[in-house]
Design a protein around this motif. Structure first.
Motif, PDB file in Angstrom:
ATOM      1  N   GLY A 237       0.906  -1.386  -0.231  1.00  9.30           N
ATOM      2  CA  GLY A 237       0.105   0.048  -0.028  1.00  9.30           C
ATOM      3  C   GLY A 237       1.450   1.141   0.135  1.00  9.30           C
ATOM      4  O   GLY A 237       2.067   1.512  -0.088  1.00  9.30           O
ATOM      5  N   ALA A 238       0.008   2.437  -0.110  1.00 13.54           N
ATOM      6  CA  ALA A 238       0.465   3.915  -0.348  1.00 13.54           C
ATOM      7  C   ALA A 238       2.402   3.890   1.606  1.00 13.54           C
ATOM      8  O   ALA A 238       1.411   3.483   2.395  1.00 13.54           O
ATOM      9  CB  ALA A 238      -0.147   4.934   0.379  1.00 13.54           C
ATOM     10  N   VAL A 239       3.130   4.503   0.331  1.00 12.19           N
ATOM     11  CA  VAL A 239       4.812   4.923   1.342  1.00 12.19           C
ATOM     12  C   VAL A 239       3.641   5.786   2.121  1.00 12.19           C
ATOM     13  O   VAL A 239       3.879   6.701   1.553  1.00 12.19           O
ATOM     14  CB  VAL A 239       5.702   4.713   0.988  1.00 12.19           C
ATOM     15  N   ARG A 240       3.736   5.897   3.348  1.00 13.40           N
ATOM     16  CA  ARG A 240       3.708   7.170   4.276  1.00 13.40           C
ATOM     17  C   ARG A 240       4.946   8.175   4.909  1.00 13.40           C
ATOM     18  O   ARG A 240       5.185   8.763   4.790  1.00 13.40           O
ATOM     19  CB  ARG A 240       2.808   6.222   5.458  1.00 13.40           C
ATOM     20  N   ALA A 241       6.504   7.279   4.657  1.00 16.84           N
ATOM     21  CA  ALA A 241       7.595   7.105   5.920  1.00 16.84           C
ATOM     22  C   ALA A 241       8.081   6.862   5.333  1.00 16.84           C
ATOM     23  O   ALA A 241       8.383   5.906   4.564  1.00 16.84           O
ATOM     24  CB  ALA A 241       7.529   7.313   7.201  1.00 16.84           C
ATOM     25  N   LEU A 242      10.162   7.737   4.710  1.00 19.37           N
ATOM     26  CA  LEU A 242      11.092   7.660   4.502  1.00 19.37           C
ATOM     27  C   LEU A 242      12.165   8.304   5.192  1.00 19.37           C
ATOM     28  O   LEU A 242      11.379   9.633   5.439  1.00 19.37           O
ATOM     29  CB  LEU A 242      11.619   7.968   2.742  1.00 19.37           C
ATOM     30  N   ARG A 243      13.515   7.462   5.837  1.00 16.36           N
ATOM     31  CA  ARG A 243      13.975   8.167   6.250  1.00 16.36           C
ATOM     32  C   ARG A 243      15.534   7.150   6.060  1.00 16.36           C
ATOM     33  O   ARG A 243      15.353   6.474   6.174  1.00 16.36           O
ATOM     34  CB  ARG A 243      13.919   7.929   7.569  1.00 16.36           C
ATOM     35  N   LEU A 244      16.225   8.282   5.596  1.00  6.60           N
ATOM     36  CA  LEU A 244      17.982   7.683   5.289  1.00  6.60           C
ATOM     37  C   LEU A 244      18.790   7.266   6.466  1.00  6.60           C
ATOM     38  O   LEU A 244      18.797   8.169   7.285  1.00  6.60           O
ATOM     39  CB  LEU A 244      18.523   8.609   4.415  1.00  6.60           C
ATOM     40  N   SER A 245      19.436   6.761   6.327  1.00  8.90           N
ATOM     41  CA  SER A 245      20.284   6.093   7.523  1.00  8.90           C
ATOM     42  C   SER A 245      21.629   7.439   8.011  1.00  8.90           C
ATOM     43  O   SER A 245      21.461   8.138   6.276  1.00  8.90           O
ATOM     44  CB  SER A 245      21.537   4.734   7.379  1.00  8.90           C
ATOM     45  N   PRO A 246      22.127   7.891   8.702  1.00 10.57           N
ATOM     46  CA  PRO A 246      23.305   8.789   8.874  1.00 10.57           C
ATOM     47  C   PRO A 246      24.602   8.218   7.741  1.00 10.57           C
ATOM     48  O   PRO A 246      24.830   9.695   7.102  1.00 10.57           O
ATOM     49  CB  PRO A 246      23.494   8.631  10.020  1.00 10.57           C
ATOM     50  N   ASP A 247      24.561   7.510   7.574  1.00 13.74           N
ATOM     51  CA  ASP A 247      26.242   7.489   6.176  1.00 13.74           C
ATOM     52  C   ASP A 247      24.935   7.793   4.892  1.00 13.74           C
ATOM     53  O   ASP A 247      25.387   7.134   4.159  1.00 13.74           O
ATOM     54  CB  ASP A 247      26.545   5.995   6.890  1.00 13.74           C
ATOM     55  N   CYS A 248      23.632   7.052   4.962  1.00 10.59           N
ATOM     56  CA  CYS A 248      23.407   7.373   3.765  1.00 10.59           C
ATOM     57  C   CYS A 248      23.018   6.047   3.151  1.00 10.59           C
ATOM     58  O   CYS A 248      23.125   6.178   1.773  1.00 10.59           O
ATOM     59  CB  CYS A 248      23.234   8.767   2.951  1.00 10.59           C
TER      60      CYS A 248
END
Length: 211
Positions: A113-124
């Motif tokens: 279903g729809a993606v609601r949140a994304l976050r990259l790790s500190p080292d990307c």
């Protein structure tokens, strides 16, 4: 959300506020949405937002504006260099986009279903994603299979890596706050958030508290 020297927050008036150590130390960026959708800040202070129509807009530190082509977005993360973005879609797909050319480098598929949140790790090096299917995935951006974190019973609205990248926090619509080992995917703790807590989360600089 935090992006190196910047802390950003969005108000119901459609204005994104930034505070940081780089000059100027504080600035405001009007958007076309009230309230604005997901906000991401690159290390150079460029502000990326998901507008009301799902389009992605950017205002750089000099005030120049541009839009990113593509289908409507539901979530957004931008790396510290401002060269790469992860864009969540209503279909559950995540496009990894070159911000210079606007070209999609690869598409990550797994959410139902729809993606609601994304976050990259500190080292990307890793991307965490969550959606209305209640699952969380951590994708290695250099290739390989994602790890899947299950346990939430409701839509996961917010996720955040600790400063060392070792822990992932997640918050769902039922106010369940969970902590995970970001390397193994093992659950560490289940807590209850404050009733008025918003979906945007960030660890403090020491990784001891969540804002």
């Amino acid at each position: 959300p935090r992006s190196r020297a910047w802390v950003a927050w969005a108000g119901a008036d459609g204005v994104v506020h930034l505070q940081g150590s780089a000059a100027p130390p504080t600035r405001t960026v009007p958007t076309t949405s009230s309230p604005p959708g997901p906000v991401a800040v690159a290390g150079d202070g460029a502000v990326w937002t998901v507008e009301a129509d799902g389009s992605i807009a950017c205002v750089d530190a000099a005030g120049r504006r541009r839009r990113l082509p593509g289908t409507p977005a539901t979530a957004l993360a931008v790396d510290a260099s401002g060269t790469l973005a992860a864009v969540g879609r209503a279909s559950g797909a995540i496009d990894v986009v070159d911000l210079g050319s606007g070209a999609t480098r690869r598409t990550l598929e797994g959410h139902t279903g729809a993606v609601r949140a994304l976050r990259l790790s500190p080292d990307c090096s890793r991307l965490a994603s969550s959606g209305i299917d209640g699952s969380i995935r951590i994708w290695p951006l250099q290739g390989g299979e994602p790890s899947r974190l299950d346990g939430h019973l409701d839509t996961v609205l917010g996720i955040a890596f600790s400063p060392d990248g070792a822990t992932l926090a997640s918050l769902d619509t039922g106010r369940s706050l969970r902590l995970w080992n970001a390397a193994s995917g093992a659950p560490l703790a289940t807590l209850k958030s404050a009733p008025d807590a918003g979906p945007a989360m960030a660890f403090d600089a020491h990784g001891l508290t969540l804002d």
